[in-house]
Write an enzyme that holds these catalytic residues in place. Structure first.
Site, PDB file in Angstrom:
ATOM      1  N   TYR A 104      -1.813  -0.484  10.396  1.00 45.03           N
ATOM      2  CA  TYR A 104      -1.875  -0.702   8.948  1.00 45.03           C
ATOM      3  C   TYR A 104      -0.615  -0.213   8.257  1.00 45.03           C
ATOM      4  CZ  TYR A 104      -3.717  -0.799   4.191  1.00 45.03           C
ATOM      5  OH  TYR A 104      -3.902  -1.058   2.858  1.00 45.03           O
ATOM      6  N   SER A 124       0.859  -1.185   0.000  1.00 44.98           N
ATOM      7  CA  SER A 124       0.000   0.000   0.000  1.00 44.98           C
ATOM      8  C   SER A 124       0.891   1.229   0.000  1.00 44.98           C
ATOM      9  CB  SER A 124      -0.900   0.019   1.239  1.00 44.98           C
ATOM     10  OG  SER A 124      -1.558   1.268   1.385  1.00 44.98           O
TER      11      SER A 124
END
Length: 263
Positions: A157, A144
Site C-alpha cells: 500500500y 495517501s
C-alpha cells in the site's frame, strides 16, 4: 437546453462506497452531473435511489480498474454518453497488508499495483486528449499520507501510494501548459470500510462527508497537492525528516495491517 450544456460533469471511480460515494454526494450537491464507475454497480444504483437523486444527472458505468481495457472502455462510454468530464477522480483503490516472506502476498502486491497505480493511469487515459483539446479539466489522483514513509506490514500500500504521488507529479508537468490541472489528494485516516479493520490508532480521523467537502474545495481551487486533514500533513512532514533509526524504533511494535484472509 440539455443537461450537458447546463451542468458540469464529474467522473469518479470506486463510487460504490467510502470516499468515492462521499465525493459523489458532494459533487451532486454542488450541481454536477455524475458519471460513477465501480464493479458493484448495483450498490451505486441502490445508493442513488435511496437518496432520491435525479436519474437524468446520474449515469453508472460498470468497470474493473484492475483491467485496463475495462476502465478505458468505461471512460470512452462516458464521453460518448455524457461528454468530456470537467473533473475525473481516480479514487478506486485497495489496502491489504503483506508479508514479503509469504509467496501469496506477492500476488497481493501485484493486485495492489494493478488497481492503485495502473488502474489510476488507465482511468485518466481516455480523458487526457479531449481535455487537452478543450483546454480545461481536472485529473484527480487519490494518494495517501501512507505515501510519505513505509510502515511495517504496509509495503504494498505505501509503495503504491508513493507511486500515485510521483505519477501525478509527472503528469502535472506534462500537462502544465495545456489548461488541464492535475490534483493530488492525500487523505489521512477517513472512517470508511477501508480503515475500519485497522489494528492501530488513527489520529485526526475524519468522517467521509467532511473529507469530501475539503477535497471538493481543494479540487475546485486547482491545488496541485493537498493532504486532508492538514494536521496529518504536518505529521507526515515531520515523519519525513525524522532520522531512519528513530523512525524505525517508533514503528517497532506498531499494529500491522491485516493480510488477506486474516480476521
Amino acid at each position: 437546453m440539455s443537461d450537458r450544456a447546463i451542468a458540469p460533469l464529474v467522473f469518479i471511480t470506486g463510487a460504490s462506497s467510502g470516499i468515492g460515494q462521499a465525493l459523489a454526494a458532494r459533487y451532486y450537491a454542488a450541481g454536477y452531473r455524475l458519471a460513477l464507475s465501480a464493479r458493484r454497480t448495483n450498490e451505486i444504483e441502490a445508493w442513488a435511489a435511496a437518496l432520491g437523486l435525479e436519474r437524468s444527472r446520474v449515469q453508472v458505468y460498470g468497470a474493473d480498474v484492475a483491467q485496463v481495457d475495462s476502465i478505458v472502455s468505461a471512460g470512452r462510454d462516458c464521453i460518448g454518453r455524457q461528454g468530456v468530464p470537467d473533473v475525473v477522480i481516480a479514487n478506486a483503490g485497495i489496502s491489504v497488508g503483506m508479508d514479503t516472506e509469504q509467496r501469496e502476498d506477492l500476488d497481493v502486491m501485484a493486485q495492489t499495483f494493478a488497481i492503485n497505480n495502473l488502474g489510476l493511469a488507465a482511468t485518466f487515459h481516455p480523458f487526457v486528449a479531449p481535455m487537452r483539446t478543450r483546454g480545461s479539466g481536472r485529473l484527480v489522483g487519490i494518494g495517501s499520507v501512507a505515501a510519505i514513509r513505509g510502515l511495517p506490514g504496509h509495503g504494498a500500500y505505501c509503495a503504491s501510494k508513493a507511486g500515485v504521488v510521483s505519477y501525478c507529479e509527472s503528469l502535472r508537468g506534462e500537462l502544465r501548459s495545456s489548461g488541464v490541472k492535475v490534483v493530488t489528494i492525500c487523505p489521512g485516516y477517513i472512517d470508511t470500510p477501508l480503515t475500519q479493520g485497522n489494528r492501530y490508532g488513527m489520529p485526526f480521523l475524519l468522517q467521509p462527508g467532511e473529507f469530501a467537502d475539503r477535497a471538493f474545495r481543494a479540487i475546485e481551487a486547482g491545488s496541485s497537492y493537498r493532504v486532508i486533514p492538514w494536521q496529518m500533513g504536518v505529521v507526515a512532514k515531520l515523519l519525513r525528516i525524522v532520522p531512519n533509526a528513530l523512525f524505525d524504533r517508533g514503528a517497532q511494535g506498531r499494529g500491522r495491517k491485516k493480510r488477506r484472509g486474516e480476521q
